[in-house]
Design an enzyme around this catalytic site. Sequence first.
Site: not given
Ligand SMILES: NC(=O)C1=CN([C@@H]2O[C@H](COP(=O)(O)OP(=O)(O)OC[C@H]3O[C@@H](n4cnc5c(N)ncnc54)[C@H](OP(=O)(O)O)[C@@H]3O)[C@@H](O)[C@H]2O)C=CC1
Ligand SMILES: O=C(CO)COP(=O)(O)O
Length: 332
Positions: A9-11, A14, A50, A191, A254, A256
């Site tokens: 997961g490269a969001g 990740g 991202y 949360k 955040s 959310n």
């Molecule tokens: N961001 C933060 O600060 C934090 C996030 N989290 C948690 O981490 C998790 C991921 O969030 P985050 O990285 O922020 O989300 P983002 O919205 O930044 O990115 C989501 C990523 O997931 C990918 N994705 C979507 N659908 C799929 C799939 N079916 N298979 C594989 N990859 C997929 C997307 O790829 P594409 O866009 O190319 O479809 C994208 O790279 C969530 O549960 C979030 O609550 C926890 C702590 C902190």
């Molecule tokens: O979980 C998170 C920080 O701990 C990120 O929160 P959001 O998904 O609301 O941006």
Amino acid sequence: MPPAISIFGAGSWGTALAIQAARNGSATMLWAHNPRHVADLNTDRQNRRYLPDKPFPANLAVTSNLKQAVEFGDILLISVPSHAFRDTLTAIKPMLDESPKIAWATKGFDGAEGALLSDVAADVLGHGAATAVLSGPTFAREVADDLPTALTVASISEPFAAELAGILHNQRFRVYTSTDIVGVQVGGACKNVLAIAAGIADGLGFGANTRSALITRGLSEIIRLGIRLGGQPDTFMGLAGLGDLILTCTDDQSRNRRFGLALGQGKSQSQALADINQAVEGISAARLTQTLAQKHLVEMPITEQVYNVLFNQLAPLQAVQNLLGRNPKSEY
Ligand SMILES: NC(=O)C1=CN([C@@H]2O[C@H](COP(=O)(O)OP(=O)(O)OC[C@H]3O[C@@H](n4cnc5c(N)ncnc54)[C@H](OP(=O)(O)O)[C@@H]3O)[C@@H](O)[C@H]2O)C=CC1
Ligand SMILES: O=C(CO)COP(=O)(O)O
């Protein structure tokens, strides 16, 4: 040499975790499902979409080849949104060795009934895998920027929790361990619903008193549900409970909270989501937390109002009035 780690997961999250593991010395592989995104990541050596302006360390590789990523890591860490968690695990399962080590940083529940992701993992992987969950107050951008952060790794296997903590921990990133996988997951999922509530209140123009009341009464809801599901009370006062609740209810990083703010300011859900253009886990968490609360007869009035705003066309102002109009009661 620290163990190698593969992150799925490269969001934003990740990518930040991959940067953290790599700068701590682990050979790190970041997997993304979209080959075009991977091509960009490999060309740019940063995640422009991202986490712009955060160059990848040399020991961070990127792939869209799932098998390559599974075979690379001694530890596999899943960081896809919750809606993709089960499918991702299911896809990697046939490629795993006999005793895999699998963790996740995803925050949310799964399916129609609101399953904990640890139950999904047990369902998909069987009980031979060592599993762990990573949660806490951790905005991705601040972790990528190397700003001091603390979080929790929970596993029923204390050696696995310690091993994963060792990969990520340094003087800027304190990783505490816990055995309460239920409490840590409930805190991380719920949360996000309260962050939407806090955003709605602020978007409507309510003040700091309202926000603090929502956080505090919201924490009571999380504790009631979390204990009912088997979590430990102390966990909810820790990083994965109160810590993450404060972070996401009070800071506009955040997604959310920003989603709630937009609703409070009169935007539609689809417009708010389009503006944010990233995961907003609190939407599905509101539906599933409401399901769990009803199933387990747990009183969660704030969650219920967020659920009604999101799924039953309740006006945000009416939701606040419904909460304020409840009968007076004892605080505890
Ligand atoms: N961001 C933060 O600060 C934090 C996030 N989290 C948690 O981490 C998790 C991921 O969030 P985050 O990285 O922020 O989300 P983002 O919205 O930044 O990115 C989501 C990523 O997931 C990918 N994705 C979507 N659908 C799929 C799939 N079916 N298979 C594989 N990859 C997929 C997307 O790829 P594409 O866009 O190319 O479809 C994208 O790279 C969530 O549960 C979030 O609550 C926890 C702590 C902190
Ligand atoms: O979980 C998170 C920080 O701990 C990120 O929160 P959001 O998904 O609301 O941006």
